[in-house]
Design an enzyme around this catalytic site. Structure first.
Site, PDB file in Angstrom:
ATOM      1  N   ASP A   1       0.590  -1.593  -0.195  1.00  0.00           N
ATOM      2  CA  ASP A   1       0.191   0.097   0.323  1.00  0.00           C
ATOM      3  C   ASP A   1       0.709   1.641   0.048  1.00  0.00           C
ATOM      4  O   ASP A   1       1.620   1.055   0.527  1.00  0.00           O
ATOM      5  CB  ASP A   1      -0.649   0.648   1.220  1.00  0.00           C
ATOM      6  CG  ASP A   1      -1.939  -1.386   1.368  1.00  0.00           C
ATOM      7  OD1 ASP A   1      -2.119  -1.748  -0.116  1.00  0.00           O
ATOM      8  OD2 ASP A   1      -2.044  -1.571   2.701  1.00  0.00           O
TER       9      ASP A   1
HETATM   10  N1  URA Z   1      -1.457  -5.580   3.509  1.00  0.00           N
HETATM   11  C1  URA Z   1      -1.897  -4.515   3.566  1.00  0.00           C
HETATM   12  O1  URA Z   1      -2.871  -4.063   4.233  1.00  0.00           O
HETATM   13  N2  URA Z   1      -1.652  -3.437   2.996  1.00  0.00           N
HETATM   14  C2  URA Z   1       0.472  -4.287   2.325  1.00  0.00           C
HETATM   15  O2  URA Z   1       1.057  -2.989   2.134  1.00  0.00           O
HETATM   16  C3  URA Z   1       0.361  -5.119   2.770  1.00  0.00           C
HETATM   17  C4  URA Z   1       0.059  -6.422   2.995  1.00  0.00           C
END
Ligand code: URA
Length: 240
Positions: A105
């Site tokens: 993310d």
């Molecule tokens: N799970 C998430 O919620 N975000 C990420 O960036 C990676 C795994």
């Protein structure tokens, strides 16, 4: 490989420029001047020199990079608004089409693997290959036994999707710090898994992909090439 293609890739110059240098007689292959841009050379064995200077290093068919993704950077090759993980390394690889093998993310940090080897990238992200990804997570509430047991059994998300079993365990003395290991990659997976228990994620950092840990010497935004041993370890862990 054709000599003009090889030279363009090795020097990061357009093919037209590479042909000019070859036609000018500036390029030698195994010690002999070669003026034919379409000459075929063994890119793994040929000793190519330009203007008398041997090209340094071995030819790499593919590039494999370990990047420490900072917050605010998106895991994509191109984006209209935001800086991407590919933007961070592109200047050093002008002739390569690098892309991230798996996403973090925008607000997450940590290990993003960039490559131009599509088959390898597929093995890294494919749930069928079961390559574990390790995350260090800071929750807004302490980790509970219900979360640990639920992760181990397979969390059912709010939309009814049941996920594969995952590991959640305390990471040190702070009860809000958790080490999570996943073998699949569903969108916002960790945030949604903890969300099932009413817990929010304040920080999320990917510390390792399979057996390869993010190099602690890499500060956010920094990157380096994976070693041959690291690439081999990832291939082996993916069952190749
Ligand atoms: N799970 C998430 O919620 N975000 C990420 O960036 C990676 C795994």
């Amino acid at each position: 490989m054709r000599l003009d293609k090889y030279l363009a890739e090795r020097l990061g110059i357009p093919r037209s420029e590479s042909r000019k240098r070859i036609a000018a007689g500036a390029v030698t292959v195994d010690g002999a001047v070669c003026k034919r841009p379409d000459a075929h050379i063994d890119e793994h064995a040929a000793a190519v020199a330009v203007g008398g200077a041997p090209l340094a290093g071995a030819y790499q068919k593919y590039v494999y990079l370990m990047l420490h993704k900072p917050k605010g950077v998106v895991s994509a090759s191109r984006d209209k608004r935001d800086v991407t993980v590919t933007d961070l390394v592109a200047a050093d690889y002008p002739r390569r089409q690098l892309f991230p093998a798996g996403r973090l993310d925008k607000t997450s940090t940590g290990f993003v693997l960039l490559t131009d080897d599509g088959a390898f990238a597929h093995d890294i992200v494919s749930p069928a290959r079961h390559l574990p990804k390790t995350y260090l997570v800071t929750l807004d509430t302490p980790l509970t036994d219900a979360m640990i047991r639920g992760f181990a059994a397979g969390v059912t998300l709010a939309d009814g999707q049941t996920l594969a079993p995952a590991l959640a365990e305390p990471d040190g003395a702070d009860p809000c710090r958790v080490r999570v290991v996943l073998r699949q990659g569903v969108y916002h997976q960790i945030k949604r898994m903890f969300g099932v228990y009413g817990a929010g994620v304040n920080e999320l950092h990917r510390a390792a992909i399979g057996p390869v840990a993010l190099d602690e010497a890499l500060t956010p935004g920094a990157w380096r090439e994976l070693t041959d041993a690291e690439v081999a370890a990832l291939r082996a862990a993916a069952g190749r």
